[in-house]
Write a protein that holds these residues in place. Structure first.
Motif, mmCIF file in Angstrom:
data_model
loop_
_atom_site.group_PDB
_atom_site.id
_atom_site.type_symbol
_atom_site.label_atom_id
_atom_site.label_comp_id
_atom_site.label_asym_id
_atom_site.label_seq_id
_atom_site.Cartn_x
_atom_site.Cartn_y
_atom_site.Cartn_z
ATOM 1 N N LEU A 12 -8.714 4.492 8.695
ATOM 2 C CA LEU A 12 -9.830 3.709 7.388
ATOM 3 C C LEU A 12 -9.690 5.140 6.250
ATOM 4 O O LEU A 12 -8.984 4.252 5.308
ATOM 5 N N PRO A 13 -9.690 6.499 6.855
ATOM 6 C CA PRO A 13 -9.262 7.360 5.494
ATOM 7 C C PRO A 13 -7.699 7.266 5.335
ATOM 8 O O PRO A 13 -7.287 7.602 4.020
ATOM 9 N N VAL B 150 -7.642 4.031 2.761
ATOM 10 C CA VAL B 150 -7.897 4.247 1.699
ATOM 11 C C VAL B 150 -6.851 5.503 0.869
ATOM 12 O O VAL B 150 -6.863 5.322 -0.482
ATOM 13 N N LEU B 151 -6.403 5.659 1.600
ATOM 14 C CA LEU B 151 -5.943 7.489 0.528
ATOM 15 C C LEU B 151 -4.703 6.269 -0.417
ATOM 16 O O LEU B 151 -4.411 7.430 -1.352
ATOM 17 N N VAL C 262 -4.773 3.655 -1.230
ATOM 18 C CA VAL C 262 -5.720 2.425 -1.975
ATOM 19 C C VAL C 262 -5.777 4.295 -3.382
ATOM 20 O O VAL C 262 -5.062 3.548 -4.402
ATOM 21 N N LEU C 263 -5.687 5.227 -3.107
ATOM 22 C CA LEU C 263 -5.801 6.186 -3.935
ATOM 23 C C LEU C 263 -4.893 6.256 -4.917
ATOM 24 O O LEU C 263 -4.696 6.991 -5.597
#
Lengths: 524, 181
Positions: free
Chosen positions: B150-151, B154-155, B157-158
């Motif tokens: 998940l992280p 999300v990274l 996406v960041l």
């Protein structure tokens, strides 16, 4: 050779089980943002604004629906221990989404400023240059702000839910980075806006580094960044606690920066003043909610053991006291309404810290109640600021606001409602919120904090009421600012904010009940 | 098999020797008077760290170190020097006035790091040639895509948000340039 042996074995990789249902609120938010970028790429320039605003609002609504669908499910830790979906998470996520919806209504406003939104036509053009005038004349718009802000919303949804420090850090960056960018895109007073963005970015990067360093220390202490594992190690220490305390101190600095607590508040007034006002409202409300959610989770889940609590509580209490004093005293000296509201945001962070340091379920419920009522009121207050305009943008100097109540009774009255609520006048929602926090702090045995808070409230009442007096009891300026007539969207946002502020003051039991029910459930 | 610090194996001796190379080249980076030489010494420093990783059987990390730090970042430095017409010969301006405070900060940071690592791992023994290849690409990939999926996502996406943001801040339309002209 073991290296060769390792690579030649054909071990099958078992895909991890990911609970997409439980993660759906954030996935919808990130998905909407990504779709928004595709819209930027393919939709014609004229239609982008409409599509982007519609998409963002639908995305927020869908995400909120997902939160509602998850309400009542059992608290659980999902995504391999990265995310805790529990009552507190869902309450905060729901709050952030409602606040974001209201904030987006204000952000998308175009009627108040000659059919232009609050963002620069082109961020790269030099302030005051021919290029800037030309792009403005052509009616160009930076519609990328909507997907960027949706990325930020996604990060905010993840931040209070993160159950390990690594996920929390990634969420922190995902919520902050778009805000740094959008801060620098104000249409008017470009230089002030760019300065705000640069300051926010540099100080934010600095605080992120502190957060990361603290997380590394805690990893060294516990051998894991998972909050539950850290909690186990704190309860049954196997090594010296030096690393724990340095780690907590550094981590705390990073989080307190985002919360806007003194002595880490320096960025707040400059950034709030320089950022486009609708975005300031969004930041002041939603970022604060997300950051307090994360702070509560780190302190209650990771460091909620008595031995650790006894160490961090006095420090946090001192921070709360300094924050209230700094916020209250410096707000008195401000001549600019946006800066004044910024210092008031610092002051309110102080009240919330009292609730956080009390660590009882009652105090947590009080914090959960305070966050939405404060958020809605501050968005309303900044929305009124966007309406009072001069030739060069918004008239934010307080002296220009003289006699506003006579020239524009409705916006002035609305602002008065919000300011009276901040001042803690009975029958407003924030009065109930403050009362709940002070009561919880007294029950937890810290009357000294409550005394400071009440004194700070008295001080704060003075500067809130001063604005009301300037608006209603002084003569209008001959060349006073004009009052823009907003579109139905901003009218709705203002009506919702004012209604919530009054209604939750008169009949708070529904939200209090919800906060009480949510606060007790913390997945560990 | 008993573990001790007093009967070093060949691996440990090699590790210490390479460590000395790292330290020496690191010192040279900050003391040489020539910017290009400093960049090249940084290359040696980064490369020897990669060798240290390899000695600990962290092969993927070693390659990443070579690709990103020794490769991309040093090349970026050299290109930067080339494109900005920075002085290439020896320059006396490299003598910074803040040398002593910088030294203190550097030693402090290094001391903290060493303390953290000693505190954290003083009772743990990793056998680099053990049954579990800790640093292999497979182990790292399993960790990343199993526990940190998940992280990780999300990274990405960041990074997308950062990319879009960079374009928003820097883009100038072609029409505008005509208007400027």
């Amino acid at each position: 050779m073991s290296i060769l042996a390792a690579s030649s074995t054909t071990a099958t990789f078992v895909a991890p089980h990911v609970e997409f249902g439980k993660l759906s609120p954030m996935l919808i938010a990130f998905g909407t943002a990504t779709l928004g970028i595709l819209v930027e790429a393919f939709a014609p320039r004229k239609q982008r604004y409409g599509i982007q605003v519609g998409l963002a609002l639908v995305g927020i609504a869908a995400s909120f629906a997902a939160v509602l669908a998850l309400a009542g499910t059992t608290a659980s830790v999902v995504a391999q221990g990265s995310v805790a979906v529990d009552g507190t998470t869902l309450f905060l996520q729901g709050t952030i989404l409602v606040i974001s919806f209201v904030a987006f209504l204000v952000i998308a406003e175009r009627k108040t400023d000659q059919n232009q939104d609050a963002f620069a036509a082109q961020g790269a053009s030099v302030p005051g240059s021919a290029a800037e005038r030309e792009t403005t004349r052509r009616g160009w718009q930076t519609t990328e702000v909507y997907p960027l802000l949706m990325f930020s919303v996604g990060g905010m949804l993840l931040f209070p839910a993160a159950n390990d420090l690594l996920t929390m850090f990634v969420a922190l960056e995902a919520l902050s980075l778009p805000l740094y960018l959008v801060c620098g895109l104000a249409r008017h007073r470009r230089l002030l806006s760019q300065e705000a963005a640069l300051k926010y970015f540099l100080l934010g990067a600095f605080s992120s580094a502190f957060f990361l360093y603290g997380a590394a220390m805690l990893y060294g202490y516990a051998g894991s960044v998972n909050l539950a594992v850290i909690a186990q190690h704190v309860a049954h220490p196997t090594a010296g606690s030096t690393l724990l305390y340095t780690g907590v101190a550094l981590l705390g600095m990073g989080l307190l920066f985002k919360v806007g607590a003194a002595p880490f508040h320096m960025w707040t007034p400059d950034v709030y003043q320089g950022a486009p006002t609708p975005v300031t409202g969004f930041m002041a409300a939603a970022t604060k909610i997300a950051a307090f959610g994360a702070l509560v989770r780190v302190l209650d889940v990771g460091l909620g053991v008595n031995s650790a609590e006894n160490v961090w509580r006095p420090v946090m209490q001192a921070v709360a006291i300094i924050t209230m004093i700094v916020g209250g005293v410096l707000a008195l000296t401000q001549r600019d309404i946006k800066r004044m509201l910024a210092y008031s945001a610092i002051l309110n962070a102080g009240y919330l810290l009292i609730g956080v340091t009390s660590t009882t379920a009652q105090a947590r419920a009080a914090v959960l109640f305070y966050l939405p009522v404060y958020g809605v009121a501050i968005i309303g207050a900044f929305a009124v600021v966007t309406l009072v305009r001069d030739a060069g943008g918004e008239a934010t100097d307080l002296s220009r606001w003289a006699g506003l109540g006579r020239r524009a009774p409705i916006p002035a009255a609305l602002l008065a409602v919000f300011l009276l609520a901040f001042a803690g006048i009975p029958f407003t929602s924030i009065f109930i919120g403050k009362f709940a926090i002070f009561q919880a702090a007294l029950a937890a045995g810290s009357p000294d904090l409550v005394i400071v808070a009440v004194l700070a409230s008295a001080l704060a009442a003075f500067f809130y009421l001063r604005v009301v007096v300037v608006m209603f009891f002084s003569d209008p300026l001959p060349q006073g600012p004009t009052i823009a007539h907003p579109s139905i969207a901003v009218k709705t946002a203002l009506a919702v904010a004012a209604f919530a502020t009054v209604a939750l003051g008169v009949a708070p039991s529904l939200l209090l009940h919800l906060a009480n029910n949510s606060a007790g459930i913390l997945a560990k | 098999m008993s573990h001790g610090y007093l009967s070093p194996t060949g691996l440990e001796i090699a590790f210490v020797l390479i460590g000395l190379v790292t330290l020496g080249s690191g010192l040279l980076v900050v003391t040489v008077k020539n910017l290009v030489h400093a960049a090249l010494w940084l290359l040696v420093c980064m490369g020897s760290i990669a060798v240290e990783y390899l000695l600990l059987t962290a092969e993927l990390l070693a390659w990443i170190q070579v690709l990103i730090y020794a490769g991309a970042i040093i090349v970026l430095f050299l290109f930067g020097l080339m494109l900005t017409r920075a002085p290439i010969g020896p320059t006396e301006e490299l003598n910074v006035r803040h040398r002593w405070p910088a030294l203190i900060v550097g030693l402090g940071a290094a001391g903290t790091l060493v303390t953290v690592i000693v505190q954290a791992y003083q009772h743990t023994w990793f056998d680099p040639r053990g049954a579990v290849p800790l640093g292999s690409g497979e182990a790292l990939g399993t960790q990343l895509f199993k526990y940190w999926v998940l992280p990780f996502e999300v990274l990405s996406v960041l990074l997308l948000a950062a990319l879009v943001g960079a374009i928003v801040l820097s883009r100038r339309g072609r029409d505008t340039e005509e208007a400027e002209a």
